[in-house]
Design an enzyme around this catalytic site. Sequence first.
Site, mmCIF file in Angstrom:
data_model
loop_
_atom_site.group_PDB
_atom_site.id
_atom_site.type_symbol
_atom_site.label_atom_id
_atom_site.label_comp_id
_atom_site.label_asym_id
_atom_site.label_seq_id
_atom_site.Cartn_x
_atom_site.Cartn_y
_atom_site.Cartn_z
ATOM 1 N N TYR A 36 72.141 13.082 39.258
ATOM 2 C CA TYR A 36 72.579 12.136 40.267
ATOM 3 C C TYR A 36 71.137 11.409 40.730
ATOM 4 O O TYR A 36 71.409 10.775 41.645
ATOM 5 C CB TYR A 36 72.905 13.094 41.590
ATOM 6 C CG TYR A 36 72.292 14.313 41.907
ATOM 7 C CD1 TYR A 36 71.069 14.112 42.871
ATOM 8 C CD2 TYR A 36 72.778 15.521 41.798
ATOM 9 C CE1 TYR A 36 70.566 15.286 43.097
ATOM 10 C CE2 TYR A 36 72.322 16.664 42.037
ATOM 11 C CZ TYR A 36 71.047 16.743 42.807
ATOM 12 O OH TYR A 36 70.217 17.448 43.130
ATOM 13 N N LYS A 51 64.540 13.766 43.293
ATOM 14 C CA LYS A 51 64.796 13.552 41.952
ATOM 15 C C LYS A 51 64.751 12.216 41.173
ATOM 16 O O LYS A 51 64.066 12.235 40.041
ATOM 17 C CB LYS A 51 66.142 14.330 41.626
ATOM 18 C CG LYS A 51 66.547 15.692 41.769
ATOM 19 C CD LYS A 51 65.449 16.397 41.029
ATOM 20 C CE LYS A 51 65.730 18.182 40.968
ATOM 21 N NZ LYS A 51 64.747 18.791 40.104
#
Length: 84
Positions: A36, A51
Amino acid sequence: MVDITLTGTWFMTREFGRRHLAAGTPGSIVNIGASYAWTGGPGFAHSAAAKAGVKNLVETLAVEWGPYGIQINGLVPACSRTPT
């Protein structure tokens, strides 16, 4: 989430690089990502942003430190359907 995922990854990666660059020794780093980071997802804005930072960190340092023998990879675990 950003402190743990992105800042923590940065500090560990930086320290590894610092030591190996100073010693002139090759090395290998594997940082953990998430799918994601590319797509985002409902309820995951904080984690996806962190991330995505890790993804960019891996890509940038791979180019910067590669010539010094330090290999950096990003591992993104995912589910995959396979025949049973």
